[in-house]
Design an enzyme around this catalytic site. Structure first.
Site: not given
Ligand code: BG6
Length: 284
Positions: A154, A256
């Site tokens: 992330h 991400e």
């Protein structure tokens, strides 16, 4: 380590990869979250000024790791438990041929088995060079039955100005738009700019996508990942997040790398690796 960051963390909670000449990575053992990546003196990762760094919640910024579930989950917390567990140091940072390498590990325990009853070992390896950072997650199924999971790195990138920032390499891809009831669309732009709340899962991605901002670009090279999520909460959502400043959406974008649109299956005794390699190209 940057003095501002050093003042916010306990020394025993972080690992420092020091490449010299203003190149370093600081990793928090909580979630094996890279908090900072400095490349030739330039900070590449966004870390919220309001991020909680006392291991009591997932860290808002850097590179949190999502495993074994991307998004909401009936069994446990959103984005799984890996970002909320304390990882151990598998191998201390070591410089070899100009690359600093370090590995962290997480294995199943009573808490993880309560929500997800499988045996696993995760090994997270970071490799830092003067212009790149590679992060590789290897999932070992150490149990006697197969399991499925989704996973993602992330990454929060710092940008001087979101209004002149774009993501390239997504043209022609199908994306699921989580802010439009999860409907699917096709991306028709070369430069994906972010003018509002964005939460999109781009599928079947090419091997490289690029974050482009006024001062530099960061190429994200994917190995074994299938998807890229582009996320920015924008102003209204920012106000609802306790660990994110009201104006911080202007200086970040999440790009991400993940395998999230379909679960990955891993047989008993097997292992699978997922890697992203980030490379910085300076403009200013
Ligand atoms: C993104 C998701 O990956 O993470 C978003 O696509 C989510 O839906 C965002 O809002 C942040 O999640 P969290 O749990 O860290 O607030």
């Amino acid at each position: 380590m940057d003095t501002d960051l050093a003042a916010r963390v306990q020394e025993s909670d972080v690992v420092l990869l020091d490449g010299g000449e203003g190149t370093s990575v600081v990793v928090h053992l909580h979630g094996a979250t890279a908090l900072s990546w400095k490349c030739g003196g330039r900070e590449i990762l966004f870390l919220s000024k309001q991020a909680v760094l006392d291991s009591s919640k997932a860290i808002r910024g850097g590179i949190p790791l999502v495993f074994p579930q991307f998004g909401p989950w009936t069994c446990g917390p959103q984005h799984g438990f890996a970002r909320n567990k304390r990882w151990s140091v598998d191998s201390q940072p070591q410089m070899e041929n100009g690359t600093v390498k370090c590995s962290l590990a997480l294995t199943d325990d009573e808490d993880t088995r309560k929500v997800w009853n499988y045996q696993f070992k995760l090994v997270y390896t970071l490799e830092l060079t003067t212009s790149s950072l590679s992060t590789r997650l290897t999932v070992h199924n150490t149990g006697g039955e197969s399991f499925t999971f989704t996973t993602l790195m992330h990454s929060y990138f710092l940008t001087p100005d979101i209004s002149t920032t774009s993501v390239r390499g997504l043209k022609g891809l199908t994306y699921t738009d989580k802010v439009q009831d999860g409907k699917d669309f096709q991306e028709d732009r070369d430069d994906v700019t972010i003018p509002e709340n964005y939460d999109r899962v781009y599928q079947k991605c090419p091997s490289t996508v690029t974050m482009d901002c006024s001062s530099h670009t960061v190429s994200v090279n994917l190995s074994n990942f299938t998807d890229v999520v582009v996320w920015n909460p924008w102003s209204e959502k920012a106000k609802t997040m306790s660990d994110f400043g009201n104006e911080e959406y202007k200086t970040m974008v999440c790009v991400e790398a993940g395998s999230v649109s379909s679960p990955v299956e891993i047989a008993a005794g097997q292992q699978l690796s997922f890697q992203q390699t980030l490379k910085v190209h300076a403009k200013l």
